[in-house]
Design an enzyme around this catalytic site. Structure first.
Site, mmCIF file in Angstrom:
data_model
loop_
_atom_site.group_PDB
_atom_site.id
_atom_site.type_symbol
_atom_site.label_atom_id
_atom_site.label_comp_id
_atom_site.label_asym_id
_atom_site.label_seq_id
_atom_site.Cartn_x
_atom_site.Cartn_y
_atom_site.Cartn_z
ATOM 1 N N CYS A 60 -12.251 23.114 17.228
ATOM 2 C CA CYS A 60 -13.330 22.237 16.765
ATOM 3 C C CYS A 60 -14.202 21.857 17.958
ATOM 4 O O CYS A 60 -13.717 21.505 19.019
ATOM 5 C CB CYS A 60 -12.743 21.020 16.061
ATOM 6 N N HIS A 90 -13.987 18.016 19.438
ATOM 7 C CA HIS A 90 -12.843 17.494 20.207
ATOM 8 C C HIS A 90 -12.148 18.563 21.037
ATOM 9 O O HIS A 90 -11.206 18.268 21.775
ATOM 10 C CB HIS A 90 -11.816 16.866 19.256
ATOM 11 N N GLN A 92 -16.046 24.247 10.928
ATOM 12 C CA GLN A 92 -15.605 25.154 9.863
ATOM 13 C C GLN A 92 -16.775 25.605 8.977
ATOM 14 O O GLN A 92 -16.818 26.753 8.520
ATOM 15 C CB GLN A 92 -14.533 24.445 9.020
ATOM 16 N N HIS A 137 -7.142 20.536 10.451
ATOM 17 C CA HIS A 137 -7.808 20.198 11.715
ATOM 18 C C HIS A 137 -6.938 19.246 12.536
ATOM 19 O O HIS A 137 -6.645 18.141 12.091
ATOM 20 C CB HIS A 137 -9.169 19.557 11.431
ATOM 21 N N CYS A 155 -7.729 17.566 15.007
ATOM 22 C CA CYS A 155 -8.402 16.310 15.361
ATOM 23 C C CYS A 155 -8.252 15.278 14.250
ATOM 24 O O CYS A 155 -8.350 14.078 14.508
ATOM 25 C CB CYS A 155 -9.865 16.547 15.737
HETATM 26 ZN ZN LIG Z 1 -12.688 17.652 15.709
#
Ligand SMILES: [Zn+2]
Length: 195
Positions: free
Chosen positions: A87, A90, A128, A156, A158
């Site tokens: 991602c 992060h 995504q 995810h 995160c």
């Molecule tokens: Zn993230």
């Protein structure tokens, strides 16, 4: 030795990233001279280069290298393609499965190329939603099929490890072009991938 796995890293990049990782680890409160951490900055630098190798790969080339004239014009589906990405907000992993379908229009593509282009786009800093669109557009613009569909389901880190700490939520994104914009075709595809 019949086969040897070979990995190549850019020495300059590895060195730069390694030095930065060393500082990051120190800033986080660790002792980089500790036994287990001695080679960690270098390993992390190499791991990150591996995980972002998609920036240096051309998905169009990959598809064009395995396109074949063929009159088959029914739906082709490759489902449950393993997917690992990072991602971009992060730099934490998100991972799951991609399902791809297309309806040929004069050309088919080698089946192993679809997972490969998933990897090319996934091995970058991503969201995504964009990952889904990039895979979709790449197949649509290169293979020029009658239609293409992409569904991605991912967890995810995160969300799981920080933030809202929702361990079991799965994010689904999808995109449809051409014939798959028709509800019957789209539903047939969704049924075939078990949705
Ligand atoms: Zn993230």
């Amino acid at each position: 030795m019949p086969y040897k796995k070979f990995e190549e890293y850019n020495i300059q990049v590895t060195d730069d990233v390694k030095n930065r990782y060393e500082n990051i680890i120190k800033d986080l409160g660790e002792d980089t001279r500790r036994d287990g951490l001695l080679k960690t900055p270098e390993r992390a630098a190499k791991a990150m280069q591996f995980l972002t190798q998609g920036y240096h790969q051309d998905p169009v080339d990959i598809l064009k290298g395995a396109m074949f004239k063929e009159s088959y014009n029914e739906m082709v589906i490759v489902k449950d393609i393993e997917l690992y990405s990072l991602c971009e907000h992060h730099i934490l992993p998100f991972f799951g499965k991609a399902h791809i379908a297309y309806i040929p229009d004069g050309h088919i593509v080698g089946l192993s190329k679809l997972p490969r282009i998933v990897d090319v786009f996934a091995r970058r800093l991503q969201v995504q939603e964009r990952l889904t669109e990039q895979i979709l557009d790449c197949i649509n613009d290169t293979l020029k099929p009658q239609g293409v569909a992409v569904v991605i389901e991912a967890s995810h880190m995160c969300m799981m490890m920080r933030g809202v700490q929702k361990q079991n939520s799965i994010t689904t994104t999808s995109g449809f072009r051409g014939q798959f914009e028709k509800i019957e075709t789209r539903n047939e595809f969704l049924k075939l991938i078990g949705k």
